[in-house]
Design a protein around this motif. Structure first.
Motif, PDB file in Angstrom:
ATOM      1  N   LYS A 197     -23.594   2.708 -16.428  1.00  0.00           N
ATOM      2  CA  LYS A 197     -22.852   2.233 -15.259  1.00  0.00           C
ATOM      3  C   LYS A 197     -21.375   2.589 -15.371  1.00  0.00           C
ATOM      4  O   LYS A 197     -20.837   2.753 -16.470  1.00  0.00           O
ATOM      5  CB  LYS A 197     -23.036   0.729 -15.042  1.00  0.00           C
ATOM      6  N   PHE A 198     -20.768   2.713 -14.191  1.00  0.00           N
ATOM      7  CA  PHE A 198     -19.347   3.034 -14.043  1.00  0.00           C
ATOM      8  C   PHE A 198     -18.758   1.908 -13.205  1.00  0.00           C
ATOM      9  O   PHE A 198     -18.884   1.882 -11.986  1.00  0.00           O
ATOM     10  CB  PHE A 198     -19.223   4.386 -13.337  1.00  0.00           C
ATOM     11  N   VAL A 227     -14.769  -6.859  -8.624  1.00  0.00           N
ATOM     12  CA  VAL A 227     -15.627  -5.893  -9.322  1.00  0.00           C
ATOM     13  C   VAL A 227     -16.407  -5.074  -8.300  1.00  0.00           C
ATOM     14  O   VAL A 227     -16.982  -5.623  -7.365  1.00  0.00           O
ATOM     15  CB  VAL A 227     -16.618  -6.625 -10.265  1.00  0.00           C
ATOM     16  N   PHE A 228     -16.401  -3.771  -8.487  1.00  0.00           N
ATOM     17  CA  PHE A 228     -17.255  -2.897  -7.683  1.00  0.00           C
ATOM     18  C   PHE A 228     -17.782  -1.779  -8.572  1.00  0.00           C
ATOM     19  O   PHE A 228     -17.411  -1.670  -9.745  1.00  0.00           O
ATOM     20  CB  PHE A 228     -16.510  -2.341  -6.459  1.00  0.00           C
ATOM     21  N   ILE A 229     -18.667  -0.973  -8.024  1.00  0.00           N
ATOM     22  CA  ILE A 229     -19.307   0.098  -8.790  1.00  0.00           C
ATOM     23  C   ILE A 229     -18.925   1.448  -8.206  1.00  0.00           C
ATOM     24  O   ILE A 229     -18.916   1.636  -6.988  1.00  0.00           O
ATOM     25  CB  ILE A 229     -20.845  -0.056  -8.763  1.00  0.00           C
ATOM     26  N   LYS A 230     -18.616   2.378  -9.088  1.00  0.00           N
ATOM     27  CA  LYS A 230     -18.519   3.793  -8.724  1.00  0.00           C
ATOM     28  C   LYS A 230     -19.837   4.438  -9.152  1.00  0.00           C
ATOM     29  O   LYS A 230     -20.365   4.139 -10.224  1.00  0.00           O
ATOM     30  CB  LYS A 230     -17.356   4.473  -9.454  1.00  0.00           C
ATOM     31  N   ALA A 231     -20.375   5.297  -8.316  1.00  0.00           N
ATOM     32  CA  ALA A 231     -21.623   5.966  -8.677  1.00  0.00           C
ATOM     33  C   ALA A 231     -21.440   6.770  -9.963  1.00  0.00           C
ATOM     34  O   ALA A 231     -20.391   7.401 -10.174  1.00  0.00           O
ATOM     35  CB  ALA A 231     -22.078   6.890  -7.553  1.00  0.00           C
ATOM     36  N   ALA A 267      -9.125   3.363 -18.437  1.00  0.00           N
ATOM     37  CA  ALA A 267     -10.569   3.167 -18.530  1.00  0.00           C
ATOM     38  C   ALA A 267     -10.936   2.630 -19.904  1.00  0.00           C
ATOM     39  O   ALA A 267     -10.445   3.114 -20.933  1.00  0.00           O
ATOM     40  CB  ALA A 267     -11.301   4.481 -18.278  1.00  0.00           C
ATOM     41  N   ILE A 268     -11.786   1.622 -19.902  1.00  0.00           N
ATOM     42  CA  ILE A 268     -12.351   1.050 -21.124  1.00  0.00           C
ATOM     43  C   ILE A 268     -13.705   1.718 -21.364  1.00  0.00           C
ATOM     44  O   ILE A 268     -14.517   1.819 -20.444  1.00  0.00           O
ATOM     45  CB  ILE A 268     -12.568  -0.463 -20.979  1.00  0.00           C
ATOM     46  N   ILE A 269     -13.963   2.135 -22.601  1.00  0.00           N
ATOM     47  CA  ILE A 269     -15.266   2.693 -22.960  1.00  0.00           C
ATOM     48  C   ILE A 269     -15.949   1.716 -23.913  1.00  0.00           C
ATOM     49  O   ILE A 269     -15.429   1.404 -24.994  1.00  0.00           O
ATOM     50  CB  ILE A 269     -15.131   4.072 -23.636  1.00  0.00           C
ATOM     51  N   ILE A 270     -17.101   1.212 -23.508  1.00  0.00           N
ATOM     52  CA  ILE A 270     -17.818   0.206 -24.295  1.00  0.00           C
ATOM     53  C   ILE A 270     -18.496   0.857 -25.516  1.00  0.00           C
ATOM     54  O   ILE A 270     -19.026   1.964 -25.428  1.00  0.00           O
ATOM     55  CB  ILE A 270     -18.863  -0.503 -23.414  1.00  0.00           C
ATOM     56  N   GLY A 271     -18.468   0.124 -26.653  1.00  0.00           N
ATOM     57  CA  GLY A 271     -19.058   0.643 -27.886  1.00  0.00           C
ATOM     58  C   GLY A 271     -20.272  -0.116 -28.374  1.00  0.00           C
ATOM     59  O   GLY A 271     -21.119   0.449 -29.067  1.00  0.00           O
ATOM     60  N   TYR A 275     -23.469  -1.697 -21.777  1.00  0.00           N
ATOM     61  CA  TYR A 275     -24.105  -0.945 -22.864  1.00  0.00           C
ATOM     62  C   TYR A 275     -23.140   0.107 -23.408  1.00  0.00           C
ATOM     63  O   TYR A 275     -22.202   0.531 -22.714  1.00  0.00           O
ATOM     64  CB  TYR A 275     -25.385  -0.284 -22.363  1.00  0.00           C
ATOM     65  N   PRO A 276     -23.354   0.536 -24.653  1.00  0.00           N
ATOM     66  CA  PRO A 276     -22.478   1.551 -25.241  1.00  0.00           C
ATOM     67  C   PRO A 276     -22.362   2.784 -24.350  1.00  0.00           C
ATOM     68  O   PRO A 276     -23.369   3.294 -23.850  1.00  0.00           O
ATOM     69  CB  PRO A 276     -23.169   1.878 -26.565  1.00  0.00           C
TER      70      PRO A 276
END
Length: 280
Positions: A72-73, A97-101, A128-132, A234-235
């Protein structure tokens, strides 16, 4: 570390930047820069290797999005008080909160498509935060433990689609190429305080946005914790965190992007992007 993905579109390879800013190939260590490669164990494995021992990549290859295979983005709206004011909107009491495709994700220097019917194409420099690691119902105190790193994002927006076509911001945020991310992911150890980063964006060489993550309404830890309450992260997942003032919609008179315009933007410690506007 600074992690990149390089090569032709759809054929990107994993890499990292050495101390001289040269790309070193990571293919012997990871298949790609995805959720698996961003786990604490995988990052520790990469960090243990001397970059000089990795193959040097020749030339100046195209850079793709520095992460792939995302589930997800996610995006946060109106997260800077001065941006909310220029948009004529109230300061939110909770994160918007919203979603970008996922298909909007692209490389940091790829062309941005102006969609058919577009009349109000706009720009937004964002952290941008990148989840680990998987995050579900995480506390604000523990939230940063789930962050693999950070990157620059241009949350490209078509304001007519976003605001004037019957609701839901995702309409104006999800066209192909509306999510340039990169040039690299700086791992969290390189950004000890994500709330002290300068930000800027120029259109055709004219400065439009100057800001700092210090003025966020909701900081990184709050955002990760909050989003993890409404969806599992998720990562590899991306959360882009809002923009400071200076967007085209907020100008008087308003200013929007046209074919041939060039946007450049950057954030301290996270590098810079450059995009040219082309017709879809």
């Amino acid at each position: 570390m600074k992690l990149v993905r390089y090569g032709a579109m759809g054929q990107e390879k994993p890499g990292l930047l050495d101390r001289s800013g040269r790309i070193r190939d990571l293919s012997a260590l990871v298949k790609d820069i995805n959720g698996d490669a961003l786990s604490p164990a995988a990052l520790a494995k990469i960090a243990a290797v001397d970059p000089a021992s990795l193959p040097l990549v020749d030339g100046n290859p195209r850079l793709g999005s520095p992460v792939t295979g995302i589930t997800k983005f996610v995006a946060i709206g109106l997260n800077y008080a001065d941006h909310a004011a220029e948009a004529g909107m109230a300061i939110p009491s909770e994160p918007i909160v919203f979603i970008k495709a996922n298909t909007s994700l692209c490389g940091p220097n790829d062309n941005i498509e102006k969609p058919r019917g577009s009349t109000k194409l706009d720009w937004e420099v964002e952290l941008a935060i990148i989840i680990g690691t998987k995050a579900k119902y995480v506390t604000e105190a523990d939230a940063l433990k789930h962050v693999a790193g950070y990157a620059v994002c241009n949350d490209v927006s078509e304001r007519f689609f976003q605001i004037e076509r019957g609701g839901q911001w995702t309409k104006g945020k999800s066209h192909d190429t509306f999510g340039p991310v990169g040039p690299w992911i700086a791992t969290a150890d390189e950004i000890p305080d994500p709330q002290k980063l300068g930000m800027w964006l120029d259109v055709n060489g004219t400065r439009c946005q100057t800001g700092s993550t210090a003025t966020m309404i909701f900081g990184v830890a709050k955002i990760v914790s909050y989003v993890s309450e409404i969806m599992t992260l998720y990562p590899g997942d991306i959360i882009t965190t809002g923009t400071p003032p200076g967007v085209g919609m907020g100008m008087k008179p308003q200013k929007f992007l046209n074919v041939g315009d060039v946007v450049t933007l950057g954030i301290d410690g996270l590098g810079a992007q450059r995009q040219e506007i082309v017709a879809a």
